[in-house]
Write an enzyme that holds these catalytic residues in place. Structure first.
Site, PDB file in Angstrom:
ATOM      1  N   ARG A  36      -2.898   6.670   0.223  1.00  0.00           N
ATOM      2  CA  ARG A  36      -3.441   7.989   1.086  1.00  0.00           C
ATOM      3  C   ARG A  36      -2.778   8.646   2.160  1.00  0.00           C
ATOM      4  O   ARG A  36      -3.127   9.947   2.549  1.00  0.00           O
ATOM      5  CB  ARG A  36      -5.081   7.727   1.690  1.00  0.00           C
ATOM      6  CG  ARG A  36      -6.104   7.523   0.972  1.00  0.00           C
ATOM      7  CD  ARG A  36      -7.287   6.432   1.964  1.00  0.00           C
ATOM      8  NE  ARG A  36      -7.179   5.998   1.938  1.00  0.00           N
ATOM      9  CZ  ARG A  36      -7.920   5.225   2.640  1.00  0.00           C
ATOM     10  NH1 ARG A  36      -9.076   4.687   3.309  1.00  0.00           N
ATOM     11  NH2 ARG A  36      -7.795   3.351   3.314  1.00  0.00           N
ATOM     12  N   ARG A  57       1.164  -1.434  -0.356  1.00  0.00           N
ATOM     13  CA  ARG A  57      -0.081  -0.041   0.336  1.00  0.00           C
ATOM     14  C   ARG A  57       0.875   1.284  -0.534  1.00  0.00           C
ATOM     15  O   ARG A  57       0.630   1.953   0.828  1.00  0.00           O
ATOM     16  CB  ARG A  57      -0.828   0.029   1.634  1.00  0.00           C
ATOM     17  CG  ARG A  57      -1.789  -1.376   1.115  1.00  0.00           C
ATOM     18  CD  ARG A  57      -3.145  -0.827   0.058  1.00  0.00           C
ATOM     19  NE  ARG A  57      -4.670  -1.414  -0.302  1.00  0.00           N
ATOM     20  CZ  ARG A  57      -4.961  -2.079   0.543  1.00  0.00           C
ATOM     21  NH1 ARG A  57      -5.880  -0.252   1.147  1.00  0.00           N
ATOM     22  NH2 ARG A  57      -6.214  -2.678   0.521  1.00  0.00           N
ATOM     23  N   ASP A  67      -6.345  -2.263  -8.180  1.00  0.00           N
ATOM     24  CA  ASP A  67      -7.099  -2.864  -6.470  1.00  0.00           C
ATOM     25  C   ASP A  67      -7.045  -4.694  -7.140  1.00  0.00           C
ATOM     26  O   ASP A  67      -7.747  -4.884  -8.591  1.00  0.00           O
ATOM     27  CB  ASP A  67      -8.133  -2.287  -6.587  1.00  0.00           C
ATOM     28  CG  ASP A  67      -9.060  -2.784  -4.763  1.00  0.00           C
ATOM     29  OD1 ASP A  67      -7.895  -2.117  -3.931  1.00  0.00           O
ATOM     30  OD2 ASP A  67      -9.804  -3.217  -4.756  1.00  0.00           O
ATOM     31  N   TYR A  94     -15.262 -10.484  -1.080  1.00  0.00           N
ATOM     32  CA  TYR A  94     -15.776  -9.573  -1.150  1.00  0.00           C
ATOM     33  C   TYR A  94     -16.967 -10.139  -2.164  1.00  0.00           C
ATOM     34  O   TYR A  94     -18.213  -9.618  -1.806  1.00  0.00           O
ATOM     35  CB  TYR A  94     -14.902  -8.746  -2.246  1.00  0.00           C
ATOM     36  CG  TYR A  94     -13.814  -8.023  -1.137  1.00  0.00           C
ATOM     37  CD1 TYR A  94     -14.111  -7.265   0.085  1.00  0.00           C
ATOM     38  CD2 TYR A  94     -12.512  -8.947  -1.355  1.00  0.00           C
ATOM     39  CE1 TYR A  94     -13.380  -6.552   0.663  1.00  0.00           C
ATOM     40  CE2 TYR A  94     -11.450  -8.221  -0.082  1.00  0.00           C
ATOM     41  CZ  TYR A  94     -11.536  -6.952   0.996  1.00  0.00           C
ATOM     42  OH  TYR A  94     -11.323  -6.171   1.515  1.00  0.00           O
ATOM     43  N   ARG A 115      -6.072  11.733  -6.696  1.00  0.00           N
ATOM     44  CA  ARG A 115      -7.227  10.914  -6.343  1.00  0.00           C
ATOM     45  C   ARG A 115      -8.352  12.228  -6.626  1.00  0.00           C
ATOM     46  O   ARG A 115      -9.329  11.539  -7.216  1.00  0.00           O
ATOM     47  CB  ARG A 115      -7.382  10.230  -5.250  1.00  0.00           C
ATOM     48  CG  ARG A 115      -8.592   9.483  -5.527  1.00  0.00           C
ATOM     49  CD  ARG A 115      -8.301   8.558  -3.915  1.00  0.00           C
ATOM     50  NE  ARG A 115      -8.825  10.134  -3.332  1.00  0.00           N
ATOM     51  CZ  ARG A 115      -9.757   9.471  -1.585  1.00  0.00           C
ATOM     52  NH1 ARG A 115      -9.651   7.863  -1.024  1.00  0.00           N
ATOM     53  NH2 ARG A 115     -10.416  10.184  -0.907  1.00  0.00           N
TER      54      ARG A 115
HETATM   55  O1  1CP Z   1      -0.083   0.853  -3.340  1.00  0.00           O
HETATM   56  C1  1CP Z   1      -0.092   0.137  -3.196  1.00  0.00           C
HETATM   57  O2  1CP Z   1       0.122  -0.961  -2.755  1.00  0.00           O
HETATM   58  C2  1CP Z   1      -0.924  -0.331  -4.470  1.00  0.00           C
HETATM   59  C3  1CP Z   1      -2.219  -0.597  -4.751  1.00  0.00           C
HETATM   60  C4  1CP Z   1      -2.832  -1.445  -3.816  1.00  0.00           C
HETATM   61  C5  1CP Z   1      -2.983  -2.577  -3.566  1.00  0.00           C
HETATM   62  C6  1CP Z   1      -2.054  -3.243  -4.259  1.00  0.00           C
HETATM   63  C7  1CP Z   1      -4.364  -0.899  -3.185  1.00  0.00           C
HETATM   64  C8  1CP Z   1      -4.869   0.735  -3.628  1.00  0.00           C
HETATM   65  N1  1CP Z   1      -5.646  -2.022  -3.115  1.00  0.00           N
HETATM   66  C9  1CP Z   1      -4.397  -2.900  -3.501  1.00  0.00           C
HETATM   67  C10 1CP Z   1      -4.707  -4.240  -2.374  1.00  0.00           C
HETATM   68  C11 1CP Z   1      -6.313  -3.938  -1.556  1.00  0.00           C
HETATM   69  N2  1CP Z   1      -7.375  -4.417  -2.079  1.00  0.00           N
HETATM   70  C12 1CP Z   1      -6.302  -5.765  -1.178  1.00  0.00           C
HETATM   71  C13 1CP Z   1      -5.140  -6.804  -0.558  1.00  0.00           C
HETATM   72  C14 1CP Z   1      -3.699  -5.494   0.116  1.00  0.00           C
HETATM   73  C15 1CP Z   1      -4.066  -5.789   1.474  1.00  0.00           C
HETATM   74  O3  1CP Z   1      -4.048  -6.880   2.236  1.00  0.00           O
HETATM   75  O4  1CP Z   1      -3.541  -4.706   1.735  1.00  0.00           O
HETATM   76  C16 1CP Z   1      -7.259  -5.650  -0.268  1.00  0.00           C
HETATM   77  C17 1CP Z   1      -7.481  -6.367   1.027  1.00  0.00           C
HETATM   78  C18 1CP Z   1      -8.145  -4.957  -1.373  1.00  0.00           C
HETATM   79  C19 1CP Z   1      -9.342  -4.548  -0.814  1.00  0.00           C
HETATM   80  C20 1CP Z   1      -9.385  -2.582  -0.651  1.00  0.00           C
HETATM   81  N3  1CP Z   1      -9.066  -1.996  -1.324  1.00  0.00           N
HETATM   82  C21 1CP Z   1     -10.283  -2.399   0.342  1.00  0.00           C
HETATM   83  C22 1CP Z   1     -10.883  -3.269   1.056  1.00  0.00           C
HETATM   84  C23 1CP Z   1      -9.888  -3.274   2.712  1.00  0.00           C
HETATM   85  C24 1CP Z   1     -11.218  -4.303   3.614  1.00  0.00           C
HETATM   86  O5  1CP Z   1     -10.654  -4.033   4.000  1.00  0.00           O
HETATM   87  O6  1CP Z   1     -11.740  -4.681   3.198  1.00  0.00           O
HETATM   88  C25 1CP Z   1     -10.380  -1.200   0.403  1.00  0.00           C
HETATM   89  C26 1CP Z   1     -11.097   0.139   1.038  1.00  0.00           C
HETATM   90  C27 1CP Z   1      -9.698  -0.628  -0.579  1.00  0.00           C
HETATM   91  C28 1CP Z   1      -9.689   1.055  -1.279  1.00  0.00           C
HETATM   92  C29 1CP Z   1      -7.655   1.136  -2.257  1.00  0.00           C
HETATM   93  N4  1CP Z   1      -7.292   0.149  -2.657  1.00  0.00           N
HETATM   94  C30 1CP Z   1      -5.604   0.935  -2.637  1.00  0.00           C
HETATM   95  C31 1CP Z   1      -6.326   2.742  -2.162  1.00  0.00           C
HETATM   96  C32 1CP Z   1      -5.476   3.087  -2.628  1.00  0.00           C
HETATM   97  C33 1CP Z   1      -7.671   2.075  -1.678  1.00  0.00           C
HETATM   98  C34 1CP Z   1      -8.065   3.522  -0.767  1.00  0.00           C
HETATM   99  C35 1CP Z   1      -8.923   3.969  -1.362  1.00  0.00           C
HETATM  100  C36 1CP Z   1      -8.937   5.743  -1.378  1.00  0.00           C
HETATM  101  O7  1CP Z   1      -8.051   6.385  -2.681  1.00  0.00           O
HETATM  102  O8  1CP Z   1     -10.249   5.837  -0.914  1.00  0.00           O
END
Ligand code: 1CP
Length: 348
Positions: free
Chosen positions: A27, A23, A73, A154, A36
């Site tokens: 943010r 990540r 994502d 999901y 964004r």
């Molecule tokens: O920088 C990076 O890592 C690249 C981008 C990336 C990756 C690899 C994002 C951007 N998401 C992910 C993978 C991801 N998405 C996972 C697996 C990794 C982990 O466990 O962290 C999962 C579970 C998600 C699902 C997801 N995407 C959620 C839900 C989490 C939950 O608790 O259920 C959420 C909130 C997101 C949104 C998201 N994805 C990425 C970002 C930067 C964001 C936040 C969105 C924003 O800008 O508000």
């Protein structure tokens, strides 16, 4: 010149242990928030190759990590299989119509048809490859997917969950339906990862973020076997592309389910002692990890942990990372401190 991150994944000698953060594009970076905002919302950002490439590169320049991870994502896959997806502010992802029945699974797009809809991801990768090549600094590009199980949570629950009760009810009362979902997702993911490789990623990571929701005796059947199948499909066709597996939260049975499979790097979560991971898996896989992400709130706590991990791994078969994603309220300077400390303590 070869890429230090790719070399480390393949256990080749490197001048220091490379580091990146799960990540890392996100943010906690004001520069990310600005892009964004320009995109309008998170999904628009994923759909816009120029802007997605821009935020992918940000942590290379701002934080100094050794590899970029594609900005996207995991949930774009079920989205392109036909499930309407929204990211609600403060609540996270929501699918309008969760998968409940066999007819719901049959209605989803599968295989090539679904994988071909993810063109914006492949376009982002092609653009990134051009941009990274032009920089000439040999930073690797990581592509990724969610593991079929993590994606299925999901798809079945319709959103993030604390209890996983809807998917676990399916696991015990209708395992055939759960397998049908996992099979369909696996076939899409194999082609999706293959197309990411063909578009130019150097390494791929499979995130099983919700591995720990499954009881140990069921983990192989409902998650690990599908992950291994994907890894083996890719390694057979693209042996030079390292595959990283990240099943989060399975330290209690790390050695049982996880000592087989054709892949290169095992991602160690922050709840698993690095020394234990090294003892059980270190001869077979390069280990990635595993600082507890909340240590990033304090520089001294960060340095101590980095030194501790270094003293165990000693720059052999190791990649520094967090044991899960960086949180949005971490000060950027602390993330920079983490990266510099990893590079400093491991310098040969
Ligand atoms: O920088 C990076 O890592 C690249 C981008 C990336 C990756 C690899 C994002 C951007 N998401 C992910 C993978 C991801 N998405 C996972 C697996 C990794 C982990 O466990 O962290 C999962 C579970 C998600 C699902 C997801 N995407 C959620 C839900 C989490 C939950 O608790 O259920 C959420 C909130 C997101 C949104 C998201 N994805 C990425 C970002 C930067 C964001 C936040 C969105 C924003 O800008 O508000």
């Amino acid at each position: 010149m070869s890429k230090i991150f790719v070399d480390a994944c393949l256990r080749k000698p490197t001048p220091y242990t490379p580091v990146w953060m799960m990540r890392q594009a996100g943010r906690y970076l004001p520069e990310y928030m600005a892009v964004r905002k320009q995109a309008g919302n998170f999904l628009n950002l994923c759909h816009n190759p120029a802007l997605a490439a821009e935020v992918t590169i940000q942590p290379l320049d701002i934080v100094g990590v050794d590899a970029a991870i594609l900005f996207s994502d995991i949930l774009v896959v079920p989205n392109e299989m036909g499930m309407k997806l929204e990211f609600l502010a403060g609540e996270g992802p929501v699918f309008e119509k969760p998968v409940k029945t066999e007819a719901d699974v049959d209605a989803l797009l599968g295989g090539e048809e679904a994988a071909n809809k993810l063109t914006y991801v492949y376009d982002t990768i092609k653009l990134l490859k051009e941009q990274l090549d032009a920089r000439g600094d040999e930073k690797a590009l990581i592509g990724f997917t969610g593991a079929p199980w993590t994606l299925a949570t999901y798809m079945i629950e319709g959103q993030g969950t604390k209890t996983y009760n809807i998917c676990k009810k399916m696991m015990y009362s209708n395992p055939t339906l759960l397998h049908k979902i996992l099979r369909k997702v696996t076939e899409v993911v194999k082609l999706y990862m293959e197309k990411q490789i063909q578009s130019g990623v150097d390494v791929v990571q499979i995130f099983d973020s919700w591995a720990a929701a499954i009881e140990p005796s069921k983990y192989d059947e409902f998650s690990w076997s599908y992950m291994v199948e994907i890894a083996e499909y890719l390694k057979e066709k693209y042996p030079h592309i390292p595959v990283i597996m990240f099943p989060k939260g399975i330290s209690a049975f790390i050695e049982r389910g996880l000592v087989y499979g054709n892949f290169d790097v095992f991602g160690v979560d922050w709840g698993t002692p690095m020394a234990m991971a090294k003892e059980k898996l270190g001869n077979k896989y390069v280990l990635q990890g595993n600082m507890e992400p909340c240590r990033l709130y304090d520089k001294e706590a960060t340095t101590k942990c980095v030194q501790g991990i270094q003293s165990i791994m000693q720059g052999e078969g190791h990649i520094f990372n967090l044991g899960h994603g960086i949180l949005p309220d971490v000060p950027v300077e602390n993330a920079i401190h983490f990266v510099k400390e990893c590079q400093r303590v491991s310098k040969k």
